[in-house]
Design an enzyme around this catalytic site. Structure first.
Site, PDB file in Angstrom:
ATOM      1  N   CYS A  21       0.833  -1.210   0.000  1.00 27.23           N
ATOM      2  CA  CYS A  21       0.000   0.000   0.000  1.00 27.23           C
ATOM      3  C   CYS A  21       0.867   1.260   0.000  1.00 27.23           C
ATOM      4  O   CYS A  21       1.499   1.587   1.006  1.00 27.23           O
ATOM      5  CB  CYS A  21      -0.904  -0.045   1.231  1.00 27.23           C
ATOM      6  SG  CYS A  21      -1.770   1.496   1.575  1.00 27.23           S
ATOM      7  N   CYS A  31      -0.018   3.991   2.543  1.00 25.35           N
ATOM      8  CA  CYS A  31       0.365   3.583   3.898  1.00 25.35           C
ATOM      9  C   CYS A  31       1.793   4.034   4.209  1.00 25.35           C
ATOM     10  O   CYS A  31       2.095   4.455   5.326  1.00 25.35           O
ATOM     11  CB  CYS A  31       0.274   2.068   4.053  1.00 25.35           C
ATOM     12  SG  CYS A  31      -1.392   1.403   3.830  1.00 25.35           S
TER      13      CYS A  31
END
Length: 89
Positions: free
Chosen positions: A13, A16
């Site tokens: 991700c 993230c």
């Protein structure tokens, strides 16, 4: 009162990775005033399901009374700080 910030993330991700330095800074400044719990959704799907996490990153701030705030997507430091203060950190 105990306060925790759960960071639901995954290795793949990108957003993230953008969120991580903000969380690290807050943890360094706040120290023991809250627990930072990193939850890798690929490894801990049961926890992600329990909190009904559908998008990453998701941050959940909770205290002894339950969930105080839920953020989906990259969240600015000021918003996280305000929620931590509200939770009692």
């Amino acid at each position: 009162m105990s306060v925790s910030l759960k960071d639901f993330h995954a290795d793949w991700c990108g957003p993230c990775k953008t969120q991580d330095p903000i969380l690290d800074e807050l943890k360094e400044e706040y120290g023991d005033r809250f627990d930072l719990v990193k939850v890798n959704v690929d490894e801990e799907q049961d926890v992600a399901n329990e909190y009904q996490v559908r998008s990453l990153p998701t941050l959940i701030i909770e205290n002894d009374d339950g969930i105080v705030e839920r953020f989906v997507g990259v969240t600015q430091r000021d918003d996280i700080e305000a929620a931590l203060e509200e939770a009692g950190a």
